[in-house]
Design an enzyme around this catalytic site. Structure first.
Site, PDB file in Angstrom:
ATOM      1  N   LYS A  11      49.742  41.353  36.393  1.00 30.97           N
ATOM      2  CA  LYS A  11      49.439  42.766  36.121  1.00 30.97           C
ATOM      3  C   LYS A  11      50.579  43.696  36.582  1.00 30.97           C
ATOM      4  O   LYS A  11      51.475  43.278  37.329  1.00 30.97           O
ATOM      5  CB  LYS A  11      48.123  43.127  36.814  1.00 30.97           C
ATOM      6  CG  LYS A  11      46.933  42.341  36.254  1.00 30.97           C
ATOM      7  CD  LYS A  11      45.626  42.831  36.839  1.00 30.97           C
ATOM      8  CE  LYS A  11      44.460  42.056  36.287  1.00 30.97           C
ATOM      9  NZ  LYS A  11      43.163  42.584  36.762  1.00 30.97           N
ATOM     10  N   TYR A  51      39.934  45.221  27.338  1.00 28.67           N
ATOM     11  CA  TYR A  51      38.866  45.321  28.344  1.00 28.67           C
ATOM     12  C   TYR A  51      37.591  45.947  27.780  1.00 28.67           C
ATOM     13  O   TYR A  51      36.769  46.454  28.547  1.00 28.67           O
ATOM     14  CB  TYR A  51      39.367  46.110  29.555  1.00 28.67           C
ATOM     15  CG  TYR A  51      40.242  45.271  30.477  1.00 28.67           C
ATOM     16  CD1 TYR A  51      39.706  44.203  31.193  1.00 28.67           C
ATOM     17  CD2 TYR A  51      41.594  45.533  30.640  1.00 28.67           C
ATOM     18  CE1 TYR A  51      40.490  43.424  32.030  1.00 28.67           C
ATOM     19  CE2 TYR A  51      42.392  44.758  31.483  1.00 28.67           C
ATOM     20  CZ  TYR A  51      41.825  43.707  32.178  1.00 28.67           C
ATOM     21  OH  TYR A  51      42.593  42.936  33.004  1.00 28.67           O
ATOM     22  N   ASN A 114      44.931  44.132  41.218  1.00 27.38           N
ATOM     23  CA  ASN A 114      44.686  42.839  41.866  1.00 27.38           C
ATOM     24  C   ASN A 114      45.608  41.727  41.350  1.00 27.38           C
ATOM     25  O   ASN A 114      45.237  40.554  41.335  1.00 27.38           O
ATOM     26  CB  ASN A 114      43.206  42.457  41.794  1.00 27.38           C
ATOM     27  CG  ASN A 114      42.715  42.241  40.371  1.00 27.38           C
ATOM     28  OD1 ASN A 114      43.453  42.468  39.422  1.00 27.38           O
ATOM     29  ND2 ASN A 114      41.481  41.800  40.227  1.00 27.38           N
ATOM     30  N   HIS A 117      45.156  38.400  36.242  1.00 29.06           N
ATOM     31  CA  HIS A 117      43.893  38.183  35.522  1.00 29.06           C
ATOM     32  C   HIS A 117      43.703  36.698  35.268  1.00 29.06           C
ATOM     33  O   HIS A 117      44.681  35.971  35.096  1.00 29.06           O
ATOM     34  CB  HIS A 117      43.959  38.927  34.176  1.00 29.06           C
ATOM     35  CG  HIS A 117      42.849  38.581  33.235  1.00 29.06           C
ATOM     36  ND1 HIS A 117      41.592  39.116  33.356  1.00 29.06           N
ATOM     37  CD2 HIS A 117      42.799  37.733  32.170  1.00 29.06           C
ATOM     38  CE1 HIS A 117      40.816  38.629  32.387  1.00 29.06           C
ATOM     39  NE2 HIS A 117      41.528  37.794  31.665  1.00 29.06           N
ATOM     40  N   GLU A 128      41.392  35.740  24.423  1.00 27.90           N
ATOM     41  CA  GLU A 128      42.442  36.485  25.126  1.00 27.90           C
ATOM     42  C   GLU A 128      43.844  35.952  24.794  1.00 27.90           C
ATOM     43  O   GLU A 128      44.780  36.737  24.630  1.00 27.90           O
ATOM     44  CB  GLU A 128      42.157  36.451  26.634  1.00 27.90           C
ATOM     45  CG  GLU A 128      40.911  37.264  26.979  1.00 27.90           C
ATOM     46  CD  GLU A 128      40.426  37.086  28.413  1.00 27.90           C
ATOM     47  OE1 GLU A 128      39.409  37.718  28.753  1.00 27.90           O
ATOM     48  OE2 GLU A 128      41.042  36.332  29.189  1.00 27.90           O
TER      49      GLU A 128
END
Ligand code: CMP
Length: 139
Positions: A11, A51, A114, A117, A128
């Site tokens: 990310k 998302y 975070n 993913h 995805e």
């Protein structure tokens, strides 16, 4: 029986902090083979599509803004029991709850930023992966 592929993205926080190499090294040392990989940036609209499952959640807008704030590294990975083993490698969503030695424990800065993913099912891993890579780009 579990599938052998999962999908991940390093990310924006982790890419900006220069942790791409360290994270990719951990992934390969844990036995995952990189099937597809690139550096790219999501538009706000594409982040919203990725998302969409979280559209009703209070953090959705912030999450989409964050995920489109800088470059990311999407990857498709292969290993036996890939989805479950990868989620073990990255640790809990909230880095404060992530186990020692996991990628999120080492590199995440908050529950939103975070670091990485990981798909939550074989079905989502395929959806995805196909969001970022055509079938001919997955080797
Ligand atoms: P990920 O598992 O990649 O997919 C959903 C993301 O939403 C998650 O990582 C976090 O980045 C973010 N997220 C999940 N829960 C929260 C929360 N309570 N507050 C803010 N962001 C969250």
């Amino acid at each position: 029986m579990s599938g052998n592929r999962t999908f991940t993205m390093i990310k924006p926080d982790a890419v900006a902090a220069g942790n791409t190499g360290a994270i990719t090294k951990m992934i390969e040392e844990a036995g995952f083979r990189i099937v597809a990989m690139k550096k790219t940036k999501l538009s706000r609209e594409r982040a919203g599509q990725f998302y969409a499952i979280h559209k009703e959640r209070p953090f959705y807008e912030d999450l989409c803004n964050y995920m489109s704030s800088g470059p990311i590294i999407p990857m498709t990975l292969e290993k036996e029991n890939a989805v479950e083993d990868f989620r073990t490698l990255i640790g809990a969503t909230n880095p404060q709850e992530a186990a020692e030695g996991t990628i999120r424990k080492l590199f995440a800065t908050s529950i939103e930023a975070n670091a990485i993913h990981g798909s939550d099912s074989d079905e989502n891993a395929e959806i995805e992966s196909n969001f970022f890579f055509s079938r001919t780009e997955q080797f």
